[in-house]
Every structure is written in structure tokens, then in C-alpha cells.
Design a protein around this motif. Structure first.
Motif, PDB file in Angstrom:
ATOM      1  N   ILE A  75       0.835  -1.205   0.000  1.00 19.42           N
ATOM      2  CA  ILE A  75       0.000   0.000   0.000  1.00 19.42           C
ATOM      3  C   ILE A  75       0.868   1.252   0.000  1.00 19.42           C
ATOM      4  O   ILE A  75       0.655   2.166  -0.791  1.00 19.42           O
ATOM      5  N   PHE A  76       1.896   1.294   0.870  1.00 19.13           N
ATOM      6  CA  PHE A  76       2.753   2.478   0.935  1.00 19.13           C
ATOM      7  C   PHE A  76       3.609   2.617  -0.314  1.00 19.13           C
ATOM      8  O   PHE A  76       3.852   3.725  -0.785  1.00 19.13           O
ATOM      9  N   MET A  77       4.072   1.494  -0.901  1.00 20.04           N
ATOM     10  CA  MET A  77       4.851   1.580  -2.141  1.00 20.04           C
ATOM     11  C   MET A  77       3.989   2.099  -3.280  1.00 20.04           C
ATOM     12  O   MET A  77       4.441   2.923  -4.077  1.00 20.04           O
ATOM     13  N   ASN A  78       2.744   1.629  -3.365  1.00 18.67           N
ATOM     14  CA  ASN A  78       1.830   2.129  -4.396  1.00 18.67           C
ATOM     15  C   ASN A  78       1.567   3.620  -4.203  1.00 18.67           C
ATOM     16  O   ASN A  78       1.511   4.375  -5.166  1.00 18.67           O
ATOM     17  N   GLN A  79       1.401   4.029  -2.942  1.00 20.26           N
ATOM     18  CA  GLN A  79       1.161   5.443  -2.642  1.00 20.26           C
ATOM     19  C   GLN A  79       2.368   6.284  -3.048  1.00 20.26           C
ATOM     20  O   GLN A  79       2.221   7.341  -3.657  1.00 20.26           O
TER      21      GLN A  79
ATOM     22  N   LYS B 122       5.153   9.951  -6.858  1.00 19.80           N
ATOM     23  CA  LYS B 122       6.288  10.179  -7.743  1.00 19.80           C
ATOM     24  C   LYS B 122       5.801  10.476  -9.161  1.00 19.80           C
ATOM     25  O   LYS B 122       6.295  11.391  -9.818  1.00 19.80           O
ATOM     26  N   GLU B 123       4.814   9.686  -9.635  1.00 23.61           N
ATOM     27  CA  GLU B 123       4.217   9.909 -10.952  1.00 23.61           C
ATOM     28  C   GLU B 123       3.614  11.307 -11.047  1.00 23.61           C
ATOM     29  O   GLU B 123       3.788  12.014 -12.031  1.00 23.61           O
ATOM     30  N   LYS B 124       2.893  11.691 -10.002  1.00 25.07           N
ATOM     31  CA  LYS B 124       2.242  13.006  -9.954  1.00 25.07           C
ATOM     32  C   LYS B 124       3.288  14.117 -10.015  1.00 25.07           C
ATOM     33  O   LYS B 124       3.140  15.084 -10.765  1.00 25.07           O
ATOM     34  N   ASN B 125       4.380  13.958  -9.250  1.00 28.90           N
ATOM     35  CA  ASN B 125       5.440  14.952  -9.242  1.00 28.90           C
ATOM     36  C   ASN B 125       6.133  15.046 -10.595  1.00 28.90           C
ATOM     37  O   ASN B 125       6.481  16.133 -11.052  1.00 28.90           O
ATOM     38  N   GLN B 126       6.348  13.893 -11.256  1.00 32.26           N
ATOM     39  CA  GLN B 126       6.967  13.893 -12.576  1.00 32.26           C
ATOM     40  C   GLN B 126       6.055  14.553 -13.608  1.00 32.26           C
ATOM     41  O   GLN B 126       6.531  15.250 -14.502  1.00 32.26           O
ATOM     42  N   ALA B 127       4.743  14.341 -13.487  1.00 32.73           N
ATOM     43  CA  ALA B 127       3.787  14.953 -14.400  1.00 32.73           C
ATOM     44  C   ALA B 127       3.793  16.471 -14.240  1.00 32.73           C
ATOM     45  O   ALA B 127       3.709  17.208 -15.227  1.00 32.73           O
ATOM     46  N   VAL B 128       3.908  16.941 -13.011  1.00 27.36           N
ATOM     47  CA  VAL B 128       3.956  18.384 -12.749  1.00 27.36           C
ATOM     48  C   VAL B 128       5.228  18.982 -13.325  1.00 27.36           C
ATOM     49  O   VAL B 128       5.217  20.048 -13.944  1.00 27.36           O
ATOM     50  N   VAL B 129       6.367  18.294 -13.185  1.00 32.96           N
ATOM     51  CA  VAL B 129       7.627  18.769 -13.698  1.00 32.96           C
ATOM     52  C   VAL B 129       7.599  18.809 -15.228  1.00 32.96           C
ATOM     53  O   VAL B 129       8.118  19.721 -15.853  1.00 32.96           O
ATOM     54  N   SER B 130       6.973  17.793 -15.850  1.00 30.16           N
ATOM     55  CA  SER B 130       6.892  17.716 -17.304  1.00 30.16           C
ATOM     56  C   SER B 130       5.981  18.791 -17.905  1.00 30.16           C
ATOM     57  O   SER B 130       6.162  19.188 -19.044  1.00 30.16           O
TER      58      SER B 130
END
Length: 191
Positions: free
Chosen positions: A173-177, A182-190
Motif C-alpha cells: 500500500i505504501f509503495m503504491n502510494q 512520484k508519478e504526480k510529481n513527474q507529471a507536474v515537472v513535465s
């Protein structure tokens, strides 16, 4: 902390707790064993050494590594069940009548201390019950198999409190979170 009021124990807790001096001082009451969850070596050995030391206080471990939301019990980790010493299961339940279901949790899931303290201090009164179940052991209930004993303990406690035992662990659960963040942060950076 509730269990330590009943019996002196050594509590296994995440190492992040020790990074806050005030909390660390408070937790010293229960002679903690700090566990770095990002390192997967040596923790079980330390726990077994403490459990096998009959001159030491008993070791208190939350085998699901966090609290559940009252609907299910997370898969237990194997570490608490590898010692041949008897295991004394405790089921801790709490009721907060003035808080909506699902919004009341004492598990420290926030990344820093301040949001967690705000959550704790914002909660109204709480009723707590502690059920002490019959002791179980690796040799009897587990028939000498750690995985079997771990599953038995999870089912034993889940059945006692009347919730489903699920096969997802807190690690998953914590790894998925973390992956979603991380995906969200990468999307914001992109963007």
C-alpha cells in the motif's frame, strides 16, 4: 502506549519516530526498537534476540505494521512470528463517536510530524478496548512453518474482531502510494 499501561514492553516502531526529539523522548518509556523500513535486513534477528531473552520485557509488535480502518486487517509481516516463544495476541479497538467512520485513525501515515500531531490533537474523546486473546505458538498453531503461523495469527485476530483478513500488506500500500506521488510529481515537472 496503551499496552505499556498494562504491562512493561519493548515496542517495535518505525525509525522516523526517532527523528523528532520530543517524540523520541516520550517513546523512550517503552524501550523502543527502531526499524528502518527501507532496509530489509537484520530486523527479524534483533526482534528474535529480544523475544528469546527471558530477562527482557516482552516485545510488542504491530504485525500489520500499521492500523486498519476497521473494515479489514492487512496481511501480517513474518518477523513477529519467527521466534519459538509464545505470541500473546492483543486486539486494540477504539471508537470515536463524534468522528465520521474512516476519518479516525491513529496510524502515523503523514510524512512529517506536524500534520500527525494536528490529526491527533483534533480528535475528540475516544473509547478504547483491549482484548487479550489466548497465546499462540509457531510450534503448535504454525506446525513449525512461519508462513502458516503468520497467516493463522492474522485470521485468528481478524475473526475475533469481525473483519476481513486481506492479502495486501502495508508495504504494498505504501509503495503504491509513493509510486503515485512520484508519478504526480513527474507529471507536474513535465508540464
Amino acid at each position: 502506549m496503551i499496552i505499556s499501561c498494562i504491562h512493561h514492553v519493548i515496542v517495535v516502531m518505525k525509525s522516523e519516530v526517532a527523528s523528532y526529539e520530543a517524540i523520541k523522548l516520550l517513546m523512550e518509556i517503552v524501550d523502543p526498537i527502531y526499524v528502518n523500513r527501507s532496509v530489509h535486513t537484520g530486523v527479524s534477528k534483533i526482534i528474535v534476540e529480544h523475544a528469546n531473552n527471558l530477562k527482557s520485557n516482552p516485545v510488542l509488535i504491530f504485525p500489520e505494521a500499521t492500523m486498519n480502518n476497521g473494515n479489514h486487517m492487512l496481511k501480517f509481516h513474518r518477523g513477529p512470528f519467527i521466534s519459538h516463544q509464545k505470541v500473546q495476541p492483543f486486539c486494540i479497538r477504539y471508537c470515536q463517536p463524534l468522528v465520521p467512520r474512516g476519518r479516525n485513525g491513529y496510524a502515523w501515515t503523514a510524512p512529517t510530524l506536524n500534520p500527525y500531531l494536528f490529526e491527533i490533537l483534533s480528535m475528540p474523546f475516544t473509547f478504547v478496548s483491549v482484548d487479550i486473546l489466548d497465546p499462540i505458538s509457531l510450534d503448535v498453531e504454525g506446525k513449525g512453518y512461519v508462513d502458516r503461523f503468520t497467516t493463522y495469527a492474522q485470521l485468528y485476530m481478524a475473526n475475533h474482531i469481525g473483519v476481513k483478513a486481506i492479502t495486501h500488506s502495508s508495504n504494498e500500500i505504501f509503495m503504491n502510494q509513493q509510486a503515485r506521488e512520484k508519478e504526480k510529481n513527474q507529471a507536474v515537472v513535465s508540464a
